[in-house]
Design an enzyme around this catalytic site. Structure first.
Site, PDB file in Angstrom:
ATOM      1  CE  LYS A  15     -10.638   2.586   3.736  1.00  0.00           C
ATOM      2  NZ  LYS A  15     -10.014   3.461   4.721  1.00  0.00           N
ATOM      3  CG  HIS A  48       7.696 -29.268   2.393  1.00  0.00           C
ATOM      4  ND1 HIS A  48       8.318 -30.478   2.216  1.00  0.00           N
ATOM      5  CD2 HIS A  48       8.270 -28.687   3.479  1.00  0.00           C
ATOM      6  CE1 HIS A  48       9.213 -30.641   3.181  1.00  0.00           C
ATOM      7  NE2 HIS A  48       9.210 -29.576   3.955  1.00  0.00           N
ATOM      8  CD  GLU A  55      -3.129   0.763   2.233  1.00  0.00           C
ATOM      9  OE1 GLU A  55      -3.063  -0.235   2.974  1.00  0.00           O
ATOM     10  OE2 GLU A  55      -3.963   1.659   2.377  1.00  0.00           O
TER      11      GLU A  55
END
Ligand code: PA5
Length: 427
Positions: free
Chosen positions: A402, A291, A270
Protein backbone atom coordinates in the site's frame (compact mmCIF):
# COMPACT_ATOMS: atom_id res chain seq x y z
CA UNK A 1 -20.47 -29.08 12.95
CA UNK A 2 -16.90 -29.95 12.06
CA UNK A 3 -16.26 -33.58 11.20
CA UNK A 4 -12.58 -34.31 11.30
CA UNK A 5 -13.28 -37.43 9.25
CA UNK A 6 -10.28 -39.32 8.08
CA UNK A 7 -7.88 -36.79 9.49
CA UNK A 8 -8.63 -37.99 13.01
CA UNK A 9 -7.04 -41.41 12.70
CA UNK A 10 -5.69 -42.07 9.24
CA UNK A 11 -2.27 -41.43 7.79
CA UNK A 12 -1.50 -38.74 6.69
CA UNK A 13 -4.06 -37.32 9.11
CA UNK A 14 -3.51 -36.62 12.77
CA UNK A 15 -3.79 -39.44 15.29
CA UNK A 16 -6.13 -39.13 18.23
CA UNK A 17 -3.12 -39.29 20.56
CA UNK A 18 -1.49 -36.34 18.77
CA UNK A 19 -4.68 -34.34 18.99
CA UNK A 20 -4.92 -35.12 22.71
CA UNK A 21 -1.38 -33.82 23.19
CA UNK A 22 -2.16 -30.78 21.07
CA UNK A 23 -5.21 -30.13 23.22
CA UNK A 24 -2.93 -28.99 26.04
CA UNK A 25 -1.61 -26.24 23.77
CA UNK A 26 -5.18 -25.44 22.71
CA UNK A 27 -6.12 -24.94 26.38
CA UNK A 28 -3.20 -22.52 26.85
CA UNK A 29 -4.03 -20.70 23.60
CA UNK A 30 -7.66 -20.42 24.66
CA UNK A 31 -6.60 -18.75 27.90
CA UNK A 32 -4.49 -16.29 25.94
CA UNK A 33 -7.43 -15.59 23.60
CA UNK A 34 -9.84 -15.12 26.51
CA UNK A 35 -7.41 -12.73 28.23
CA UNK A 36 -6.99 -10.75 25.00
CA UNK A 37 -10.76 -10.50 24.64
CA UNK A 38 -11.19 -9.38 28.25
CA UNK A 39 -8.54 -6.69 27.79
CA UNK A 40 -10.04 -5.59 24.43
CA UNK A 41 -6.64 -6.10 22.78
CA UNK A 42 -6.21 -5.38 19.09
CA UNK A 43 -7.50 -8.31 17.06
CA UNK A 44 -8.89 -10.35 19.95
CA UNK A 45 -11.57 -7.66 20.19
CA UNK A 46 -13.05 -9.03 16.95
CA UNK A 47 -14.18 -12.10 18.89
CA UNK A 48 -16.27 -9.80 21.12
CA UNK A 49 -18.32 -8.44 18.21
CA UNK A 50 -21.40 -10.59 18.92
CA UNK A 51 -21.85 -8.58 22.11
CA UNK A 52 -20.48 -5.21 21.00
CA UNK A 53 -21.82 -4.61 17.48
CA UNK A 54 -24.43 -1.83 17.43
CA UNK A 55 -27.10 -3.08 15.03
CA UNK A 56 -29.32 -0.05 15.61
CA UNK A 57 -26.53 2.29 14.48
CA UNK A 58 -26.28 0.28 11.26
CA UNK A 59 -30.03 0.41 10.66
CA UNK A 60 -30.09 4.16 11.33
CA UNK A 61 -27.20 4.88 8.96
CA UNK A 62 -28.83 3.00 6.07
CA UNK A 63 -32.43 4.13 6.75
CA UNK A 64 -32.24 7.06 4.25
CA UNK A 65 -31.62 4.52 1.48
CA UNK A 66 -34.63 2.24 1.80
CA UNK A 67 -35.65 3.10 -1.79
CA UNK A 68 -32.33 1.88 -3.25
CA UNK A 69 -32.37 -0.44 -6.24
CA UNK A 70 -28.67 -1.17 -5.92
CA UNK A 71 -25.88 -0.74 -3.41
CA UNK A 72 -22.35 -0.20 -4.65
CA UNK A 73 -19.63 -0.86 -2.09
CA UNK A 74 -16.27 0.76 -2.73
CA UNK A 75 -13.69 -0.94 -0.51
CA UNK A 76 -11.04 -3.63 -0.74
CA UNK A 77 -9.85 -6.68 1.20
CA UNK A 78 -11.41 -6.85 4.64
CA UNK A 79 -13.47 -3.78 3.84
CA UNK A 80 -15.37 -5.64 1.12
CA UNK A 81 -15.19 -9.42 1.46
CA UNK A 82 -17.36 -9.86 4.56
CA UNK A 83 -20.18 -7.80 3.05
CA UNK A 84 -19.77 -9.63 -0.26
CA UNK A 85 -19.97 -12.99 1.52
CA UNK A 86 -23.31 -12.09 3.09
CA UNK A 87 -24.62 -10.51 -0.10
CA UNK A 88 -23.76 -13.49 -2.31
CA UNK A 89 -25.03 -16.00 0.23
CA UNK A 90 -28.27 -14.31 1.22
CA UNK A 91 -29.52 -12.08 -1.60
CA UNK A 92 -32.97 -12.93 -2.91
CA UNK A 93 -34.53 -11.89 -6.21
CA UNK A 94 -36.37 -8.88 -4.75
CA UNK A 95 -33.44 -7.46 -2.75
CA UNK A 96 -31.47 -4.43 -3.96
CA UNK A 97 -28.56 -5.71 -6.04
CA UNK A 98 -25.17 -5.54 -4.35
CA UNK A 99 -22.07 -4.61 -6.35
CA UNK A 100 -18.50 -4.36 -5.15
CA UNK A 101 -15.72 -2.21 -6.57
CA UNK A 102 -12.47 -3.34 -5.01
CA UNK A 103 -10.08 -3.51 -7.92
CA UNK A 104 -9.03 -0.49 -9.95
CA UNK A 105 -9.16 -2.18 -13.33
CA UNK A 106 -10.29 0.80 -15.44
CA UNK A 107 -12.28 -1.26 -17.96
CA UNK A 108 -14.16 -3.07 -15.22
CA UNK A 109 -14.90 0.16 -13.34
CA UNK A 110 -16.21 1.89 -16.49
CA UNK A 111 -18.36 -1.04 -17.54
CA UNK A 112 -19.89 -1.38 -14.10
CA UNK A 113 -20.63 2.33 -13.77
CA UNK A 114 -22.17 2.41 -17.24
CA UNK A 115 -24.53 -0.41 -16.25
CA UNK A 116 -25.77 0.99 -12.92
CA UNK A 117 -28.86 3.18 -12.35
CA UNK A 118 -26.75 5.75 -10.47
CA UNK A 119 -29.75 7.83 -9.34
CA UNK A 120 -31.17 4.78 -7.55
CA UNK A 121 -27.84 3.39 -6.30
CA UNK A 122 -26.44 3.84 -2.77
CA UNK A 123 -22.71 4.36 -2.61
CA UNK A 124 -21.14 2.65 0.42
CA UNK A 125 -17.52 3.77 0.86
CA UNK A 126 -15.59 1.58 3.31
CA UNK A 127 -12.03 2.00 4.50
CA UNK A 128 -10.84 1.48 8.05
CA UNK A 129 -7.70 3.56 7.52
CA UNK A 130 -9.32 6.04 5.15
CA UNK A 131 -6.08 6.04 3.16
CA UNK A 132 -6.27 3.03 0.83
CA UNK A 133 -5.45 4.26 -2.67
CA UNK A 134 -7.71 1.84 -4.57
CA UNK A 135 -10.74 2.74 -2.46
CA UNK A 136 -10.20 6.49 -2.57
CA UNK A 137 -9.53 6.44 -6.31
CA UNK A 138 -12.66 4.41 -7.03
CA UNK A 139 -14.68 6.70 -4.78
CA UNK A 140 -13.53 9.76 -6.76
CA UNK A 141 -14.41 8.05 -10.04
CA UNK A 142 -17.88 6.99 -8.84
CA UNK A 143 -18.53 10.45 -7.41
CA UNK A 144 -17.68 12.02 -10.75
CA UNK A 145 -19.94 9.58 -12.59
CA UNK A 146 -22.80 10.43 -10.26
CA UNK A 147 -22.25 14.15 -10.84
CA UNK A 148 -22.10 13.56 -14.63
CA UNK A 149 -25.44 11.74 -14.38
CA UNK A 150 -26.96 14.70 -12.53
CA UNK A 151 -27.07 12.85 -9.20
CA UNK A 152 -26.22 14.66 -5.97
CA UNK A 153 -23.70 12.16 -4.61
CA UNK A 154 -24.03 13.55 -1.09
CA UNK A 155 -27.64 12.29 -1.07
CA UNK A 156 -26.64 8.79 -2.13
CA UNK A 157 -23.45 8.12 -0.14
CA UNK A 158 -22.61 6.77 3.27
CA UNK A 159 -19.21 6.10 4.71
CA UNK A 160 -17.79 3.45 7.05
CA UNK A 161 -14.38 4.34 8.42
CA UNK A 162 -12.26 4.94 11.53
CA UNK A 163 -12.68 7.84 13.93
CA UNK A 164 -10.19 9.99 12.02
CA UNK A 165 -8.62 10.16 8.57
CA UNK A 166 -9.53 11.41 5.11
CA UNK A 167 -12.84 9.60 4.83
CA UNK A 168 -13.98 10.69 8.27
CA UNK A 169 -13.21 14.32 7.34
CA UNK A 170 -15.11 13.88 4.07
CA UNK A 171 -18.16 12.49 5.89
CA UNK A 172 -18.10 15.39 8.35
CA UNK A 173 -17.60 18.03 5.65
CA UNK A 174 -20.59 16.82 3.62
CA UNK A 175 -22.70 15.69 6.56
CA UNK A 176 -22.90 12.15 5.17
CA UNK A 177 -24.44 9.31 7.16
CA UNK A 178 -21.54 7.35 8.58
CA UNK A 179 -20.60 4.32 10.60
CA UNK A 180 -17.47 3.70 12.64
CA UNK A 181 -15.18 0.74 12.22
CA UNK A 182 -14.85 -0.57 15.77
CA UNK A 183 -11.50 -0.18 17.51
CA UNK A 184 -9.32 -3.25 17.70
CA UNK A 185 -10.98 -5.06 14.78
CA UNK A 186 -8.65 -5.67 11.79
CA UNK A 187 -10.26 -5.49 8.34
CA UNK A 188 -10.36 -9.22 7.66
CA UNK A 189 -12.00 -9.82 11.07
CA UNK A 190 -14.69 -7.16 10.53
CA UNK A 191 -17.40 -9.14 8.71
CA UNK A 192 -19.58 -9.23 11.83
CA UNK A 193 -19.25 -5.49 12.46
CA UNK A 194 -20.57 -2.31 10.80
CA UNK A 195 -18.17 -3.08 7.93
CA UNK A 196 -19.75 -6.38 6.95
CA UNK A 197 -23.35 -5.79 8.01
CA UNK A 198 -24.39 -2.48 6.41
CA UNK A 199 -25.01 -3.99 2.97
CA UNK A 200 -26.93 -6.85 4.59
CA UNK A 201 -29.09 -4.23 6.32
CA UNK A 202 -29.79 -2.44 3.01
CA UNK A 203 -30.73 -5.77 1.47
CA UNK A 204 -33.13 -6.40 4.33
CA UNK A 205 -31.39 -9.42 5.86
CA UNK A 206 -31.92 -10.36 9.47
CA UNK A 207 -29.02 -8.78 11.37
CA UNK A 208 -30.30 -10.11 14.68
CA UNK A 209 -30.08 -13.67 13.36
CA UNK A 210 -26.52 -13.11 12.10
CA UNK A 211 -25.58 -11.81 15.50
CA UNK A 212 -27.40 -14.66 17.27
CA UNK A 213 -25.45 -17.20 15.20
CA UNK A 214 -22.15 -15.56 16.01
CA UNK A 215 -23.12 -15.30 19.68
CA UNK A 216 -23.86 -19.06 19.75
CA UNK A 217 -20.38 -19.71 18.36
CA UNK A 218 -18.77 -17.27 20.81
CA UNK A 219 -20.58 -18.93 23.71
CA UNK A 220 -19.29 -22.32 22.58
CA UNK A 221 -15.56 -21.47 22.79
CA UNK A 222 -14.05 -23.74 25.43
CA UNK A 223 -10.51 -24.75 26.22
CA UNK A 224 -10.67 -28.02 24.29
CA UNK A 225 -10.62 -28.81 20.60
CA UNK A 226 -12.82 -31.82 21.31
CA UNK A 227 -15.62 -29.54 22.52
CA UNK A 228 -15.27 -26.53 20.23
CA UNK A 229 -15.75 -26.95 16.47
CA UNK A 230 -13.83 -23.72 15.75
CA UNK A 231 -10.84 -24.97 17.71
CA UNK A 232 -11.15 -28.45 16.19
CA UNK A 233 -10.77 -26.83 12.78
CA UNK A 234 -7.96 -24.46 13.80
CA UNK A 235 -5.97 -27.12 15.65
CA UNK A 236 -6.36 -29.79 12.99
CA UNK A 237 -5.41 -27.51 10.11
CA UNK A 238 -2.39 -26.40 12.15
CA UNK A 239 -1.39 -29.99 12.91
CA UNK A 240 -1.83 -31.01 9.28
CA UNK A 241 0.29 -28.05 8.12
CA UNK A 242 3.06 -29.38 10.36
CA UNK A 243 2.69 -32.72 8.59
CA UNK A 244 3.10 -31.17 5.16
CA UNK A 245 -0.40 -29.94 4.26
CA UNK A 246 0.80 -26.44 3.37
CA UNK A 247 -2.22 -25.82 1.12
CA UNK A 248 -5.80 -25.71 2.38
CA UNK A 249 -8.37 -25.99 -0.42
CA UNK A 250 -11.67 -24.50 0.74
CA UNK A 251 -14.39 -26.22 -1.27
CA UNK A 252 -18.00 -25.35 -0.46
CA UNK A 253 -20.75 -27.40 -2.11
CA UNK A 254 -23.14 -24.45 -2.54
CA UNK A 255 -22.90 -21.73 -5.17
CA UNK A 256 -24.04 -19.23 -2.57
CA UNK A 257 -20.91 -19.96 -0.52
CA UNK A 258 -18.43 -19.33 -3.33
CA UNK A 259 -17.60 -15.86 -1.98
CA UNK A 260 -17.26 -17.34 1.51
CA UNK A 261 -14.25 -19.27 0.15
CA UNK A 262 -12.78 -15.99 -1.07
CA UNK A 263 -13.36 -14.40 2.35
CA UNK A 264 -11.75 -17.42 4.02
CA UNK A 265 -8.75 -17.20 1.71
CA UNK A 266 -8.09 -13.62 2.77
CA UNK A 267 -8.54 -14.43 6.46
CA UNK A 268 -6.20 -17.42 6.34
CA UNK A 269 -3.52 -15.93 4.09
CA UNK A 270 -3.24 -12.43 5.52
CA UNK A 271 -3.45 -13.57 9.15
CA UNK A 272 -1.22 -16.64 9.12
CA UNK A 273 1.32 -15.95 6.35
CA UNK A 274 4.16 -14.72 8.57
CA UNK A 275 7.76 -15.65 9.40
CA UNK A 276 8.00 -18.28 6.68
CA UNK A 277 4.90 -20.03 8.08
CA UNK A 278 1.28 -20.24 7.00
CA UNK A 279 -1.01 -22.41 4.93
CA UNK A 280 -1.84 -21.32 1.39
CA UNK A 281 -5.60 -21.16 0.88
CA UNK A 282 -6.97 -22.41 -2.43
CA UNK A 283 -10.52 -21.69 -3.57
CA UNK A 284 -12.69 -24.31 -5.16
CA UNK A 285 -16.39 -24.95 -5.69
CA UNK A 286 -18.12 -28.30 -5.55
CA UNK A 287 -19.19 -29.97 -7.72
CA UNK A 288 -17.76 -27.72 -10.47
CA UNK A 289 -14.13 -28.17 -9.48
CA UNK A 290 -14.44 -31.95 -9.33
CA UNK A 291 -14.00 -31.55 -13.06
CA UNK A 292 -10.79 -29.57 -12.77
CA UNK A 293 -8.88 -29.02 -9.52
CA UNK A 294 -9.82 -32.34 -7.91
CA UNK A 295 -7.40 -34.17 -10.19
CA UNK A 296 -4.56 -32.18 -8.60
CA UNK A 297 -5.93 -32.52 -5.09
CA UNK A 298 -6.12 -36.30 -5.37
CA UNK A 299 -3.10 -37.11 -7.44
CA UNK A 300 -0.80 -34.09 -7.30
CA UNK A 301 1.83 -33.20 -4.68
CA UNK A 302 1.00 -34.49 -1.18
CA UNK A 303 0.96 -31.00 0.28
CA UNK A 304 -2.76 -30.35 0.73
CA UNK A 305 -5.80 -30.76 2.84
CA UNK A 306 -9.29 -30.16 1.51
CA UNK A 307 -12.06 -28.53 3.54
CA UNK A 308 -15.47 -29.60 2.29
CA UNK A 309 -18.36 -27.37 3.37
CA UNK A 310 -22.06 -28.00 2.84
CA UNK A 311 -25.46 -26.96 4.17
CA UNK A 312 -27.62 -29.77 5.57
CA UNK A 313 -30.82 -28.10 4.50
CA UNK A 314 -31.55 -26.40 1.16
CA UNK A 315 -34.45 -26.03 -1.22
CA UNK A 316 -34.15 -28.90 -3.62
CA UNK A 317 -35.23 -29.42 -7.21
CA UNK A 318 -36.40 -32.68 -8.70
CA UNK A 319 -34.77 -34.18 -11.78
CA UNK A 320 -37.52 -35.04 -14.29
CA UNK A 321 -38.20 -38.71 -15.05
CA UNK A 322 -36.85 -39.93 -18.36
CA UNK A 323 -36.75 -43.13 -20.34
CA UNK A 324 -33.68 -42.01 -22.29
CA UNK A 325 -31.16 -44.83 -22.42
CA UNK A 326 -28.67 -44.70 -19.59
CA UNK A 327 -30.26 -41.67 -17.90
CA UNK A 328 -33.19 -43.30 -16.13
CA UNK A 329 -31.19 -43.58 -12.89
CA UNK A 330 -31.37 -39.78 -12.59
CA UNK A 331 -35.16 -39.54 -12.93
CA UNK A 332 -37.00 -39.44 -9.61
CA UNK A 333 -33.86 -38.22 -7.94
CA UNK A 334 -33.01 -34.53 -7.29
CA UNK A 335 -30.22 -32.08 -7.96
CA UNK A 336 -29.62 -32.00 -4.20
CA UNK A 337 -29.27 -35.80 -4.09
CA UNK A 338 -26.77 -35.57 -6.90
CA UNK A 339 -24.79 -32.78 -5.21
CA UNK A 340 -24.73 -34.74 -1.94
CA UNK A 341 -23.54 -37.83 -3.79
CA UNK A 342 -20.79 -35.75 -5.43
CA UNK A 343 -19.77 -34.37 -2.02
CA UNK A 344 -19.55 -37.82 -0.47
CA UNK A 345 -17.76 -39.26 -3.50
CA UNK A 346 -15.18 -36.47 -3.37
CA UNK A 347 -14.61 -36.94 0.33
CA UNK A 348 -14.23 -40.70 -0.07
CA UNK A 349 -11.93 -40.35 -3.06
CA UNK A 350 -9.65 -37.98 -1.16
CA UNK A 351 -9.49 -40.31 1.83
CA UNK A 352 -8.85 -43.24 -0.50
CA UNK A 353 -5.90 -41.34 -1.96
CA UNK A 354 -4.51 -40.43 1.48
CA UNK A 355 -5.38 -36.75 1.22
CA UNK A 356 -6.71 -35.30 4.49
CA UNK A 357 -10.28 -33.99 4.24
CA UNK A 358 -12.19 -32.00 6.84
CA UNK A 359 -15.95 -31.83 6.62
CA UNK A 360 -17.73 -28.67 7.82
CA UNK A 361 -21.53 -28.78 7.86
CA UNK A 362 -23.85 -25.86 8.54
CA UNK A 363 -27.61 -26.05 9.05
CA UNK A 364 -28.49 -23.94 6.01
CA UNK A 365 -27.20 -21.00 3.99
CA UNK A 366 -29.08 -18.52 6.17
CA UNK A 367 -28.28 -15.62 8.47
CA UNK A 368 -27.87 -17.61 11.66
CA UNK A 369 -25.62 -20.28 10.18
CA UNK A 370 -23.48 -17.71 8.38
CA UNK A 371 -23.04 -15.77 11.62
CA UNK A 372 -21.78 -18.97 13.26
CA UNK A 373 -19.63 -20.06 10.34
CA UNK A 374 -17.80 -16.76 9.94
CA UNK A 375 -17.25 -16.41 13.67
CA UNK A 376 -15.96 -19.97 13.95
CA UNK A 377 -13.55 -19.55 11.06
CA UNK A 378 -12.23 -16.37 12.66
CA UNK A 379 -11.80 -18.15 16.01
CA UNK A 380 -10.11 -21.07 14.20
CA UNK A 381 -7.71 -18.64 12.56
CA UNK A 382 -6.90 -16.91 15.85
CA UNK A 383 -6.25 -20.29 17.48
CA UNK A 384 -4.01 -21.40 14.60
CA UNK A 385 -2.08 -18.12 14.93
CA UNK A 386 -1.57 -18.74 18.66
CA UNK A 387 -0.36 -22.30 18.07
CA UNK A 388 2.01 -21.14 15.34
CA UNK A 389 3.10 -18.13 17.43
CA UNK A 390 2.61 -15.68 14.57
CA UNK A 391 1.28 -12.14 14.77
CA UNK A 392 -2.21 -12.93 13.47
CA UNK A 393 -3.56 -9.40 13.51
CA UNK A 394 -0.86 -7.54 11.59
CA UNK A 395 -0.23 -7.43 7.84
CA UNK A 396 3.16 -5.80 7.25
CA UNK A 397 3.54 -7.23 3.74
CA UNK A 398 0.15 -5.81 2.71
CA UNK A 399 1.03 -2.42 4.23
CA UNK A 400 4.34 -2.48 2.32
CA UNK A 401 2.49 -2.71 -0.98
CA UNK A 402 0.00 0.00 0.00
CA UNK A 403 2.80 2.42 0.92
CA UNK A 404 4.77 1.62 -2.22
CA UNK A 405 1.77 2.31 -4.46
CA UNK A 406 0.96 5.58 -2.70
CA UNK A 407 4.56 6.69 -2.86
CA UNK A 408 4.89 5.88 -6.56
CA UNK A 409 1.87 8.05 -7.32
CA UNK A 410 3.34 10.95 -5.35
CA UNK A 411 1.08 10.46 -2.35
CA UNK A 412 3.87 10.78 0.23
CA UNK A 413 7.44 10.02 1.06
CA UNK A 414 7.55 6.24 1.47
CA UNK A 415 10.77 4.21 1.61
CA UNK A 416 8.84 1.31 0.02
CA UNK A 417 8.36 3.42 -3.13
CA UNK A 418 12.08 4.19 -3.22
CA UNK A 419 12.81 0.46 -3.09
CA UNK A 420 10.53 -0.06 -6.11
CA UNK A 421 12.20 2.82 -7.97
CA UNK A 422 15.65 1.37 -7.34
CA UNK A 423 14.57 -2.04 -8.50
CA UNK A 424 12.90 -0.69 -11.64
CA UNK A 425 16.06 1.20 -12.56
CA UNK A 426 17.98 -2.10 -12.46
CA UNK A 427 15.64 -3.81 -14.95
O1 PA5 B 1 -7.39 -7.12 6.68
C1 PA5 B 1 -6.84 -6.07 6.38
O2 PA5 B 1 -6.30 -5.34 7.22
C2 PA5 B 1 -6.80 -5.58 4.95
O3 PA5 B 1 -7.24 -6.55 4.06
C3 PA5 B 1 -7.66 -4.32 4.80
O4 PA5 B 1 -8.99 -4.64 5.10
C4 PA5 B 1 -7.56 -3.75 3.39
O5 PA5 B 1 -6.22 -3.50 3.05
C5 PA5 B 1 -8.35 -2.45 3.28
O6 PA5 B 1 -7.91 -1.52 4.22
P1 PA5 B 1 -8.77 -0.25 4.59
O7 PA5 B 1 -10.02 -0.70 5.21
O8 PA5 B 1 -7.91 0.53 5.54
O9 PA5 B 1 -9.02 0.50 3.32
Amino acid sequence: HVDLGSSLDATPGVSRASLERLDEQVAAAHERIAAGRDAHEHGYEALNLPSTVDLDAIRTAVAPFDDAEAVLTVGIGGSALGAATFADALAGPDDPDAYFLDNVDPEHVSRLLDSLPLDRTVLNVVSRSGTTAETLANFLVVRESMADAGVDWTDRTFVTTGESGNLRSLAEKHDLPSLSVPDGVPGRFSALSTVGLAVAAIQGHDLDAIRAGSADAAGGLSGSLFETPAYAYGATTYALAGRGAVTNAMMPYAERLETFAEWFAQLWAESLGKDGLGQTPARALGATDQHSQLQLYRAGPRDKLVTLVRPRDYSDRAIPETDLDGLSYLGGSSLGDLLDAEFEATEASLVESGVPAIRVEIDAVDERSLGSLLYEMEAACVLYGELAAVSTFTQPAVEWGKNAARGLLGGGDFEEAEAVDQRTSLV
